[in-house]
Motif scaffolding. Structure first.
Motif, PDB file in Angstrom:
ATOM      1  N   ASP A  13       8.579  14.354   2.142  1.00  0.00           N
ATOM      2  CA  ASP A  13       8.685  15.626   2.842  1.00  0.00           C
ATOM      3  C   ASP A  13       7.334  16.039   3.379  1.00  0.00           C
ATOM      4  N   ALA A  14       7.108  17.309   3.395  1.00  0.00           N
ATOM      5  CA  ALA A  14       5.850  17.837   3.916  1.00  0.00           C
ATOM      6  C   ALA A  14       4.667  17.397   3.062  1.00  0.00           C
ATOM      7  N   ASN A  15       4.900  16.976   1.819  1.00  0.00           N
ATOM      8  CA  ASN A  15       3.814  16.555   0.956  1.00  0.00           C
ATOM      9  C   ASN A  15       4.028  15.109   0.488  1.00  0.00           C
ATOM     10  N   PRO A  16       3.704  14.127   1.356  1.00  0.00           N
ATOM     11  CA  PRO A  16       3.929  12.737   0.981  1.00  0.00           C
ATOM     12  C   PRO A  16       3.072  12.286  -0.205  1.00  0.00           C
ATOM     13  N   ALA A  17       1.921  12.904  -0.429  1.00  0.00           N
ATOM     14  CA  ALA A  17       1.072  12.532  -1.566  1.00  0.00           C
ATOM     15  C   ALA A  17       1.778  12.860  -2.880  1.00  0.00           C
ATOM     16  N   SER A  18       2.427  14.005  -2.931  1.00  0.00           N
ATOM     17  CA  SER A  18       3.167  14.400  -4.128  1.00  0.00           C
ATOM     18  C   SER A  18       4.330  13.430  -4.365  1.00  0.00           C
ATOM     19  N   THR A  19       5.019  13.080  -3.318  1.00  0.00           N
ATOM     20  CA  THR A  19       6.121  12.130  -3.408  1.00  0.00           C
ATOM     21  C   THR A  19       5.595  10.770  -3.889  1.00  0.00           C
ATOM     22  N   ALA A  20       4.481  10.327  -3.324  1.00  0.00           N
ATOM     23  CA  ALA A  20       3.887   9.043  -3.706  1.00  0.00           C
ATOM     24  C   ALA A  20       3.497   9.043  -5.177  1.00  0.00           C
ATOM     25  N   ARG A  21       2.879  10.113  -5.641  1.00  0.00           N
ATOM     26  CA  ARG A  21       2.495  10.195  -7.053  1.00  0.00           C
ATOM     27  C   ARG A  21       3.722  10.103  -7.961  1.00  0.00           C
ATOM     28  N   ALA A  22       4.787  10.801  -7.587  1.00  0.00           N
ATOM     29  CA  ALA A  22       6.008  10.776  -8.400  1.00  0.00           C
ATOM     30  C   ALA A  22       6.601   9.365  -8.450  1.00  0.00           C
ATOM     31  N   ILE A  23       6.605   8.692  -7.312  1.00  0.00           N
ATOM     32  CA  ILE A  23       7.139   7.325  -7.260  1.00  0.00           C
ATOM     33  C   ILE A  23       6.304   6.391  -8.135  1.00  0.00           C
ATOM     34  N   VAL A  24       4.985   6.473  -8.007  1.00  0.00           N
ATOM     35  CA  VAL A  24       4.099   5.605  -8.786  1.00  0.00           C
ATOM     36  C   VAL A  24       4.267   5.872 -10.283  1.00  0.00           C
ATOM     37  N   LEU A  25       4.305   7.117 -10.673  1.00  0.00           N
ATOM     38  CA  LEU A  25       4.479   7.433 -12.091  1.00  0.00           C
ATOM     39  C   LEU A  25       5.789   6.891 -12.635  1.00  0.00           C
ATOM     40  N   ARG A  26       6.859   7.031 -11.861  1.00  0.00           N
ATOM     41  CA  ARG A  26       8.149   6.520 -12.307  1.00  0.00           C
ATOM     42  C   ARG A  26       8.115   4.990 -12.401  1.00  0.00           C
ATOM     43  N   GLN A  27       7.492   4.331 -11.440  1.00  0.00           N
ATOM     44  CA  GLN A  27       7.380   2.869 -11.467  1.00  0.00           C
ATOM     45  C   GLN A  27       6.586   2.398 -12.680  1.00  0.00           C
ATOM     46  N   GLN A  37       2.195  -4.350  -5.852  1.00  0.00           N
ATOM     47  CA  GLN A  37       3.601  -4.010  -6.055  1.00  0.00           C
ATOM     48  C   GLN A  37       3.857  -2.535  -5.773  1.00  0.00           C
ATOM     49  N   LEU A  38       2.963  -1.682  -6.255  1.00  0.00           N
ATOM     50  CA  LEU A  38       3.123  -0.245  -6.038  1.00  0.00           C
ATOM     51  C   LEU A  38       2.968   0.108  -4.564  1.00  0.00           C
ATOM     52  N   GLU A  44       7.977   0.948   1.236  1.00  0.00           N
ATOM     53  CA  GLU A  44       9.438   0.951   1.382  1.00  0.00           C
ATOM     54  C   GLU A  44       9.985   2.372   1.498  1.00  0.00           C
ATOM     55  N   ARG A  45       9.295   3.307   0.921  1.00  0.00           N
ATOM     56  CA  ARG A  45       9.724   4.720   0.923  1.00  0.00           C
ATOM     57  C   ARG A  45       9.105   5.500   2.088  1.00  0.00           C
ATOM     58  N   ASP A  46       8.528   4.754   3.020  1.00  0.00           N
ATOM     59  CA  ASP A  46       7.958   5.350   4.241  1.00  0.00           C
ATOM     60  C   ASP A  46       6.811   6.318   3.973  1.00  0.00           C
ATOM     61  N   ILE A  47       6.031   6.033   2.958  1.00  0.00           N
ATOM     62  CA  ILE A  47       4.831   6.829   2.689  1.00  0.00           C
ATOM     63  C   ILE A  47       3.751   6.340   3.659  1.00  0.00           C
ATOM     64  N   PRO A  48       3.022   7.246   4.309  1.00  0.00           N
ATOM     65  CA  PRO A  48       1.968   6.829   5.243  1.00  0.00           C
ATOM     66  C   PRO A  48       0.898   5.983   4.534  1.00  0.00           C
ATOM     67  N   ARG A  49       0.365   5.002   5.261  1.00  0.00           N
ATOM     68  CA  ARG A  49      -0.605   4.055   4.711  1.00  0.00           C
ATOM     69  C   ARG A  49      -1.831   4.741   4.110  1.00  0.00           C
ATOM     70  N   ASP A  50      -2.361   5.746   4.781  1.00  0.00           N
ATOM     71  CA  ASP A  50      -3.549   6.427   4.264  1.00  0.00           C
ATOM     72  C   ASP A  50      -3.247   7.160   2.963  1.00  0.00           C
ATOM     73  N   VAL A  51      -2.041   7.688   2.831  1.00  0.00           N
ATOM     74  CA  VAL A  51      -1.636   8.374   1.599  1.00  0.00           C
ATOM     75  C   VAL A  51      -1.481   7.348   0.470  1.00  0.00           C
ATOM     76  N   ILE A  52      -0.900   6.206   0.793  1.00  0.00           N
ATOM     77  CA  ILE A  52      -0.751   5.130  -0.213  1.00  0.00           C
ATOM     78  C   ILE A  52      -2.120   4.761  -0.761  1.00  0.00           C
ATOM     79  N   GLN A  53      -3.055   4.536   0.138  1.00  0.00           N
ATOM     80  CA  GLN A  53      -4.414   4.139  -0.261  1.00  0.00           C
ATOM     81  C   GLN A  53      -5.051   5.198  -1.165  1.00  0.00           C
ATOM     82  N   THR A  54      -4.953   6.440  -0.765  1.00  0.00           N
ATOM     83  CA  THR A  54      -5.572   7.533  -1.519  1.00  0.00           C
ATOM     84  C   THR A  54      -4.948   7.672  -2.909  1.00  0.00           C
ATOM     85  N   VAL A  55      -3.619   7.662  -2.960  1.00  0.00           N
ATOM     86  CA  VAL A  55      -2.920   7.838  -4.237  1.00  0.00           C
ATOM     87  C   VAL A  55      -3.232   6.670  -5.176  1.00  0.00           C
ATOM     88  N   LEU A  56      -3.177   5.449  -4.667  1.00  0.00           N
ATOM     89  CA  LEU A  56      -3.436   4.284  -5.521  1.00  0.00           C
ATOM     90  C   LEU A  56      -4.897   4.234  -5.967  1.00  0.00           C
TER      91      LEU A  56
END
Length: 179
Positions: A13-27, A37-38, A44-56
């Protein structure tokens, strides 16, 4: 709605970083995962590349993602529980995106003696199915089967033939002779 999203997983949604964190924690709750893998899961969940990098990066910073530890655990577990040889373990780690130097370091936990013992134990477990190893045709049939089994587990053909030959020779030596 994204069909790949499982129940309880937030929509991007409007906060992809929050969504990414939730997905990573669940994984990570399900089982340890490599950074690669993460990253794939988030992509796959359409998280923007820059957000993926930051969260990981943040998860690595706080040691919730550690590819070195992941590789070490993976090798110990799979070598012990599945009797996999270094070749198979290397392939699996590469598929999980582990860096080559980390792969080699993790594989150093498995010695040649460990690999020999693992192969021998696998063949000895199968020995009970062999009916009459004194019969050349029967012995050849089981040799092919057991060498193929070891090959699927990543053992080299030369080691597989040596171990199978030794186990068969030992089994024949232990059989009572009816002369």
């Amino acid at each position: 709605m994204n069909a790949k999203r499982s129940a309880g997983e937030p929509a991007v949604d409007a906060n992809p970083a929050s969504t990414a964190r939730a997905i990573v924690l669940r994984q990570l709750t399900n089982s340890p995962k490599s950074r690669h893998q993460l990253a794939q899961k988030l992509a796959e969940r359409d998280i923007p590349r820059d957000v993926i990098q930051t969260v990981l990066d943040r998860f690595e910073e706080i040691n919730l993602i550690d590819d070195t530890e992941f590789a070490q655990l993976w090798v110990r577990s799979r070598a012990r529980n599945k009797s996999l040889a270094r070749g198979s373990l290397k392939r699996e780690l590469e598929e999980k995106g582990i860096a080559p130097e980390l792969v080699e370091d993790a594989l150093s936990q498995v010695s040649d003696a460990d690999e020999d013992a693992g192969a021998r134990a696998l063949v000895q477990r199968k020995l009970g199915a062999a009916k009459n190893l004194a019969d050349r045709a029967e012995r050849d049939k089981f040799t092919r089967r057991w060498v193929a089994m070891l090959a699927r587990k990543g053992y080299s053909p030369s080691l597989a033939f040596v171990v199978v030959g030794q186990v068969i020779d030992e089994a024949l030596a232990d059989e009572p002779s009816f002369e």
